[in-house]
Each structure stands twice: as structure tokens, then as C-alpha cells.
Scaffold this motif. Structure first.
Motif, PDB file in Angstrom:
ATOM      1  N   GLN A  34      14.009   0.686  -1.144  1.00  0.00           N
ATOM      2  CA  GLN A  34      13.269   0.936  -2.385  1.00  0.00           C
ATOM      3  C   GLN A  34      12.479  -0.299  -2.803  1.00  0.00           C
ATOM      4  OE1 GLN A  34      15.897   2.422  -5.397  1.00  0.00           O
ATOM      5  NE2 GLN A  34      16.280   4.369  -4.343  1.00  0.00           N
ATOM      6  N   ARG A  35      13.085  -1.491  -2.651  1.00  0.00           N
ATOM      7  CA  ARG A  35      12.355  -2.708  -3.034  1.00  0.00           C
ATOM      8  C   ARG A  35      11.165  -2.954  -2.112  1.00  0.00           C
ATOM      9  NH1 ARG A  35      13.469  -3.564  -8.231  1.00  0.00           N
ATOM     10  NH2 ARG A  35      15.703  -3.827  -8.607  1.00  0.00           N
ATOM     11  N   LEU A  36      11.333  -2.703  -0.815  1.00  0.00           N
ATOM     12  CA  LEU A  36      10.201  -2.877   0.100  1.00  0.00           C
ATOM     13  C   LEU A  36       9.102  -1.866  -0.217  1.00  0.00           C
ATOM     14  CD1 LEU A  36      11.864  -3.571   3.579  1.00  0.00           C
ATOM     15  CD2 LEU A  36      10.886  -5.198   1.961  1.00  0.00           C
ATOM     16  N   THR A  37       9.493  -0.639  -0.533  1.00  0.00           N
ATOM     17  CA  THR A  37       8.500   0.358  -0.925  1.00  0.00           C
ATOM     18  C   THR A  37       7.776  -0.092  -2.188  1.00  0.00           C
ATOM     19  OG1 THR A  37       9.832   2.127   0.056  1.00  0.00           O
ATOM     20  CG2 THR A  37       8.161   2.765  -1.553  1.00  0.00           C
ATOM     21  N   GLN A  38       8.542  -0.650  -3.154  1.00  0.00           N
ATOM     22  CA  GLN A  38       7.940  -1.135  -4.395  1.00  0.00           C
ATOM     23  C   GLN A  38       6.925  -2.237  -4.097  1.00  0.00           C
ATOM     24  OE1 GLN A  38      10.788  -2.852  -7.077  1.00  0.00           O
ATOM     25  NE2 GLN A  38       9.297  -3.179  -8.725  1.00  0.00           N
ATOM     26  N   ALA A  39       7.287  -3.172  -3.200  1.00  0.00           N
ATOM     27  CA  ALA A  39       6.376  -4.274  -2.879  1.00  0.00           C
ATOM     28  C   ALA A  39       5.117  -3.768  -2.184  1.00  0.00           C
ATOM     29  CB  ALA A  39       7.101  -5.290  -2.004  1.00  0.00           C
ATOM     30  N   LEU A  40       5.292  -2.868  -1.195  1.00  0.00           N
ATOM     31  CA  LEU A  40       4.122  -2.352  -0.488  1.00  0.00           C
ATOM     32  C   LEU A  40       3.231  -1.533  -1.414  1.00  0.00           C
ATOM     33  CD1 LEU A  40       5.743  -1.326   2.912  1.00  0.00           C
ATOM     34  CD2 LEU A  40       4.142  -3.196   2.510  1.00  0.00           C
ATOM     35  N   MET A  41       3.835  -0.730  -2.278  1.00  0.00           N
ATOM     36  CA  MET A  41       3.026   0.044  -3.219  1.00  0.00           C
ATOM     37  C   MET A  41       2.288  -0.868  -4.190  1.00  0.00           C
ATOM     38  SD  MET A  41       3.174   3.195  -2.409  1.00  0.00           S
ATOM     39  CE  MET A  41       2.449   3.927  -3.870  1.00  0.00           C
ATOM     40  N   GLN A  42       2.895  -1.986  -4.551  1.00  0.00           N
ATOM     41  CA  GLN A  42       2.208  -2.944  -5.415  1.00  0.00           C
ATOM     42  C   GLN A  42       0.991  -3.524  -4.708  1.00  0.00           C
ATOM     43  OE1 GLN A  42       1.689  -3.938  -8.837  1.00  0.00           O
ATOM     44  NE2 GLN A  42       3.925  -3.854  -8.765  1.00  0.00           N
ATOM     45  N   LEU A  43       1.149  -3.810  -3.410  1.00  0.00           N
ATOM     46  CA  LEU A  43       0.005  -4.307  -2.637  1.00  0.00           C
ATOM     47  C   LEU A  43      -1.062  -3.231  -2.486  1.00  0.00           C
ATOM     48  CD1 LEU A  43       1.854  -6.311   0.187  1.00  0.00           C
ATOM     49  CD2 LEU A  43       0.671  -7.230  -1.816  1.00  0.00           C
ATOM     50  N   VAL A  44      -0.623  -1.969  -2.308  1.00  0.00           N
ATOM     51  CA  VAL A  44      -1.585  -0.868  -2.213  1.00  0.00           C
ATOM     52  C   VAL A  44      -2.357  -0.713  -3.520  1.00  0.00           C
ATOM     53  CG1 VAL A  44      -1.788   1.637  -2.009  1.00  0.00           C
ATOM     54  CG2 VAL A  44      -0.359   0.374  -0.398  1.00  0.00           C
ATOM     55  N   VAL A  45      -1.648  -0.741  -4.662  1.00  0.00           N
ATOM     56  CA  VAL A  45      -2.316  -0.644  -5.963  1.00  0.00           C
ATOM     57  C   VAL A  45      -3.302  -1.787  -6.136  1.00  0.00           C
ATOM     58  CG1 VAL A  45      -1.945  -0.790  -8.457  1.00  0.00           C
ATOM     59  CG2 VAL A  45      -0.438   0.628  -7.053  1.00  0.00           C
ATOM     60  N   ASN A  46      -2.908  -2.979  -5.725  1.00  0.00           N
ATOM     61  CA  ASN A  46      -3.808  -4.129  -5.807  1.00  0.00           C
ATOM     62  C   ASN A  46      -5.058  -3.902  -4.952  1.00  0.00           C
ATOM     63  OD1 ASN A  46      -4.122  -7.053  -6.692  1.00  0.00           O
ATOM     64  ND2 ASN A  46      -4.304  -7.262  -4.464  1.00  0.00           N
ATOM     65  N   ALA A  47      -4.857  -3.307  -3.768  1.00  0.00           N
ATOM     66  CA  ALA A  47      -6.005  -3.024  -2.898  1.00  0.00           C
ATOM     67  C   ALA A  47      -6.925  -1.976  -3.513  1.00  0.00           C
ATOM     68  CB  ALA A  47      -5.508  -2.559  -1.527  1.00  0.00           C
ATOM     69  N   VAL A  48      -6.332  -0.958  -4.152  1.00  0.00           N
ATOM     70  CA  VAL A  48      -7.147   0.078  -4.796  1.00  0.00           C
ATOM     71  C   VAL A  48      -8.000  -0.531  -5.904  1.00  0.00           C
ATOM     72  CG1 VAL A  48      -7.035   2.167  -6.218  1.00  0.00           C
ATOM     73  CG2 VAL A  48      -5.577   1.954  -4.206  1.00  0.00           C
ATOM     74  N   ARG A  49      -7.435  -1.475  -6.653  1.00  0.00           N
ATOM     75  CA  ARG A  49      -8.170  -2.095  -7.758  1.00  0.00           C
ATOM     76  C   ARG A  49      -9.361  -2.909  -7.269  1.00  0.00           C
ATOM     77  NH1 ARG A  49      -2.897  -4.435 -11.011  1.00  0.00           N
ATOM     78  NH2 ARG A  49      -2.155  -2.421 -11.838  1.00  0.00           N
ATOM     79  N   HIS A  50      -9.283  -3.387  -6.035  1.00  0.00           N
ATOM     80  CA  HIS A  50     -10.330  -4.275  -5.539  1.00  0.00           C
ATOM     81  C   HIS A  50     -11.231  -3.589  -4.510  1.00  0.00           C
ATOM     82  CE1 HIS A  50      -7.508  -7.159  -7.304  1.00  0.00           C
ATOM     83  NE2 HIS A  50      -8.541  -7.981  -7.408  1.00  0.00           N
ATOM     84  N   THR A  51     -11.189  -2.263  -4.437  1.00  0.00           N
ATOM     85  CA  THR A  51     -12.055  -1.531  -3.504  1.00  0.00           C
ATOM     86  C   THR A  51     -12.752  -0.387  -4.228  1.00  0.00           C
ATOM     87  OG1 THR A  51     -10.160  -0.157  -2.841  1.00  0.00           O
ATOM     88  CG2 THR A  51     -10.647  -2.079  -1.468  1.00  0.00           C
TER      89      THR A  51
END
Length: 465
Positions: free
Chosen positions: A356-373
Motif C-alpha cells: 500500500q505504501r509503494l502504491t501510495q508513493a507511485l500514485m503520488q509520482l503519477v499525480v505529480n506527472a499529471v500536474r506537469h503534463t
């Protein structure tokens, strides 16, 4: 009254040693007295046997014939048999004391008429005790008969029991004094050794008092050796490490919460104070206040996540399949934006981690990528095993991250440039990613992308340390 641990240890040690010495001295006393009794009984038996052998072979030197006079027999035996120290022999003929050995005894028994009368009445070998001016005396009386002489004879062997017992008393007294001296030396040595052993404990107490007085959690004990006390000092240091981290997390949480929540609270208060009666204005104000409250809620959740990352129990470790994790993250991320979603690569490996924590971290990176694309930009997720470690990454075709910002953006409340979305985050997302990676024993970095864009890579160990 407060008694120190050092005094209690030495006291118990002296009590145990003193009890052991007392038992030893008492056992020695008992054994020596028992041996004295056995030695006296053996001595009386030997005297009776020697008298019997002498009587069987005694001859009159004038005639060469066997002795026919009981007095002569006893006198001859006394002449050749000398008593040991604190012993005396004498003979009795016809109920009266007759002869005594030439060695002067500590006390004359043959002159005690009452004792002589008792001895003269013996018709068979007998043993007994009597009192004299020299204390208790143990005796053996052996009746003697000669066929040609009708007079009764008696041989008496006496041992001054209190004299022999006095020697034992003196020996035990010396042993007792030696035991007291040994006990005193043991006490002094125990006091010294206990002081050396408990020195780290006192240091722990002193350090704890100084920390309590000054609230300085940076002090540590010097750990030497590998015994239980050294383990105690090491445990105390570890406790201080945890306390220092906990207080640091607490202070950081309070500072960050106060710093970040002050602005939305001010905004909410200002709009509420200026809100009028117009329904449209009220609706607009309520929408703004609700948005600010939602942002405050997200900030608090993120801060709590960061605070928990510093505490034990943050991770629920299990075996995580990297390929399944990678694919599932992409599936969950697709509704976040109209992007070109891709799975770069999947690692056919399992690692011990908190899924769950790894999923949380990857989803945070995905959200960050969405914000910058922008729409139709590329966002890819992948995993691999390289150099003995597992790697999880999220890359995008956005503007990328400037080299000067690649370390700074992982700090709390730091926002990167190049945002394309309308949401203005609190700048805690990448800090959470770093905390999750470090809790697993790994790290996170921004990798170079030759084709442009950004690539965030989490590196994790393949096994728990």
C-alpha cells in the motif's frame, strides 16, 4: 531511607558469603568434634587390646613363669605403656587406686574416692565421663583377673576431653577470624567491583537527570565492552535516538502545520467576516471556504503521513510482486487525466515491502506527472532489477526538472515549476515519496532523460536489512 544499588549488591554478596562461611565453620566444628569422639573411642579400644596382648605374654622376670599377681601385672603394663598428651593411666587393686604413670597428668583422678569407688564396681569394660578441675574427662575401665590371685584389678585409661576440645575451639576460632578477614576483604573488593560495574548505570542516571533538566536529547553514553551493562547503555542510547527523532518529528509537524495552515485559516476567517446577505455571495464564499477546508484536510493528512514515516510500525511488510504492482498502478492512474499511459517494463521479482505504501508513493509520482503534463502527453510506469536492487519509476514527457531543483523538490512545502494543472498542492507529495522510500531502506531521485521530460526513480533493496 534510600539505599544505593551498590550498597544492596555488596550487602547481599556479604550475606551470601557470610552464610557460606558460617556453614563451613559450623561443618568444620561438627566434623572435628565427631573425629575427636571417634579418636577417643579408638584409643580406648587400642588400650584394651594392648593390655590383653600384654597379659597373655607377661612373665615373672625372676622365675620366668607367667605372672600370678594382679598388681604385678598391672604395674608392669604401666611401666611399658606411656600415655599420650592429655591422657593418664592408673591401676586399681582390690578396690583401691594403686599405681599411676610417671607422666604427671593435668589433674589426678586416682585420688577421687568417689570416682575410684565407681570404677571398682565395674565387672566388665565400661566407658564414661566425669568432671575434674580440668573439665570433662572421658575414661575407660577394664577389669583384670589373674587366676592365681583372687584380688580384683582394674586398668583405667582417661583422656582430658576439654583439653582436646579446647584445641578444636582454638582452631575454629582462628578459622572464624580468618573468615571475618576474608569477609572484610570480599566486602572491600565487592564495593570496588560493584562501583566499576555500576558506573555506566550511574552515568545513565546522571545523563537522564541532565536531559530532564536541560531537555537536551543530543547527549549519548559511551558504550564500552559487551556485557549486560554495556547493552543497557546501548539501549539507553537507542532510546535517546528514538526520543530525539520523535521530538524532532513533533516539532517539525507543529512548525509545518502552523506555517501551512495559518494562510487558509486567515482566508476562511476573512471571507466569513466579510460575507454578506446576498445568496450568490454566500454561495461563492461557502464554496471558497469548503475548498480551503479540503486543502487543509489534505495538508493535515500529508503531515500525519510524514510524521508516521519516522515511527516504528509505519510499514506492514509482505512479499510484493513488482510486475503486478506496476500494472495495477497504471490501471489506477488512467482516470487521472487524458494522457498516453504506458507500462515501460515489469520486473519478474518479489521484494519484502509494504504494497500500500509503494502504491501510495507511485500514485503520488503519477499525480505529480499529471500536474506537469498536458493532454496526450506520455506518462509511463516501470520496474526492473538492476545492480542487485529493485527500481520503480514514473516518467513523463513534460518540461522536466531543472538540475538545480532535483534535490530541493523533495523537501517539504517546496513546489516545482512548470505546473499545467489548476490545483496548487501544498508541496508535500514528493516529501512523502522520499519518506516511504527511505522507510523501506531505499531512496528516490530524479534521473536524466535524454529525450526530455522527467523521470522519478525509487530504488529499493531486494531483501530486508
Amino acid at each position: 531511607m534510600r539505599v544505593s544499588a551498590r550498597a544492596r549488591i555488596v550487602g547481599w554478596m556479604l550475606a551470601v558469603v557470610g552464610l557460606a562461611l558460617a556453614v563451613s565453620i559450623f561443618a568444620t566444628w561438627t566434623v572435628l568434634l565427631a573425629r575427636l569422639d571417634d579418636r577417643m573411642n579408638l584409643e580406648f579400644t587400642n588400650e584394651a587390646e594392648k593390655l590383653r596382648r600384654y597379659a597373655a605374654t607377661a612373665h615373672d622376670p625372676r622365675t620366668g613363669r607367667p605372672v600370678s599377681d594382679v598388681r604385678e601385672l598391672l604395674t608392669g603394663y604401666l611401666a611399658i605403656n606411656s600415655p599420650d598428651r592429655w591422657e593418664t593411666f592408673f591401676s586399681m587393686v582390690d578396690g583401691r587406686a594403686d599405681r599411676i604413670t610417671a607422666v604427671t597428668p593435668p589433674a589426678r583422678l586416682d585420688t577421687d574416692e568417689k570416682l575410684v569407688k565407681v570404677l571398682a564396681a565395674a565387672t566388665r569394660p565400661a566407658y564414661g565421663d566425669t568432671e575434674s578441675v580440668e573439665g570433662t574427662v572421658r575414661y575407660a575401665v577394664i577389669p583384670v583377673r589373674v587366676a592365681a590371685d583372687p584380688r580384683p584389678g582394674h586398668f583405667v585409661a582417661a583422656v582430658f576431653y576439654d583439653r582436646h576440645r579446647g584445641e578444636i575451639v582454638d582452631a575454629v576460632g582462628v578459622l572464624g577470624l580468618s573468615a571475618l578477614a576474608a569477609l572484610a576483604l570480599a566486602g572491600a573488593a565487592g564495593w570496588f567491583v560493584a562501583g566499576r560495574v555500576l558506573a555506566p548505570v550511574r552515568l545513565v542516571s546522571q545523563t537522564a537527570e541532565q536531559i530532564s533538566d536541560s531537555a537536551d536529547l543530543t547527549r549519548r553514553l559511551k558504550v564500552t565492552g559487551d556485557d549486560d551493562v554495556a547493552a543497557l547503555a546501548a539501549t539507553f542510547n537507542h532510546m535517546l535516538d528514538r526520543l530525539e527523532r520523535s521530538f524532532a518529528v513533533q516539532r517539525t509537524f507543529v512548525d509545518d502545520a502552523g506555517h501551512e495552515l495559518r494562510t487558509p485559516i486567515t482566508v476562511i476567517r476573512g471571507h466569513l467576516e466579510l460575507m454578506g446577505d446576498d445568496p450568490a455571495e454566500r454561495a461563492e464564499t461557502l464554496a471558497l471556504v469548503t475548498d480551503e477546508l479540503d486543502r487543509m484536510n489534505r495538508i493535515v493528512d500529508d503531515l500525519l503521513t510524514l510524521a508516521k514515516a519516522e515511527q516504528p510500525g509505519f510499514l506492514a511488510v509482505e512479499e510484493v510482486e513488482l510486475a503486478d504492482l506496476t500494472v495495477s498502478v497504471v490501471a489506477k492512474a488512467r482516470p487521472l487525466g487524458d494522457r498516453r499511459w504506458r507500462v515501460d517494463q515489469v520486473a519478474e521479482a518479489r521484494i519484502p515491502a509494504d504494497r500500500q505504501r509503494l502504491t501510495q508513493a507511485l500514485m503520488q509520482l503519477v499525480v505529480n506527472a499529471v500536474r506537469h503534463t498536458m493532454d496526450d502527453d506520455l506518462i509511463a510506469v516501470g520496474s526492473a532489477v538492476r545492480g542487485g536492487r529493485a527500481e520503480l519509476w514514473v516518467r513523463d514527457s513534460g518540461p522536466g526538472v531543472a538540475p538545480a531543483d532535483r534535490e530541493r523538490i523533495f523537501r517539504r512545502f517546496v513546489r516545482g515549476a512548470g505546473r499545467t494543472g489548476g490545483h496548487d498542492g501544498a508541496g508535500l507529495g514528493l516529501a512523502i515519496v522520499r519518506s516511504i522510500a527511505e522507510a523501506h531502506g531505499g531512496g528516490v531521485r530524479v534521473a536524466d532523460v535524454p529525450a526530455g521530460g522527467a523521470c522519478f526513480v525509487m530504488t529499493l533493496p531486494l531483501a530486508r536489512a
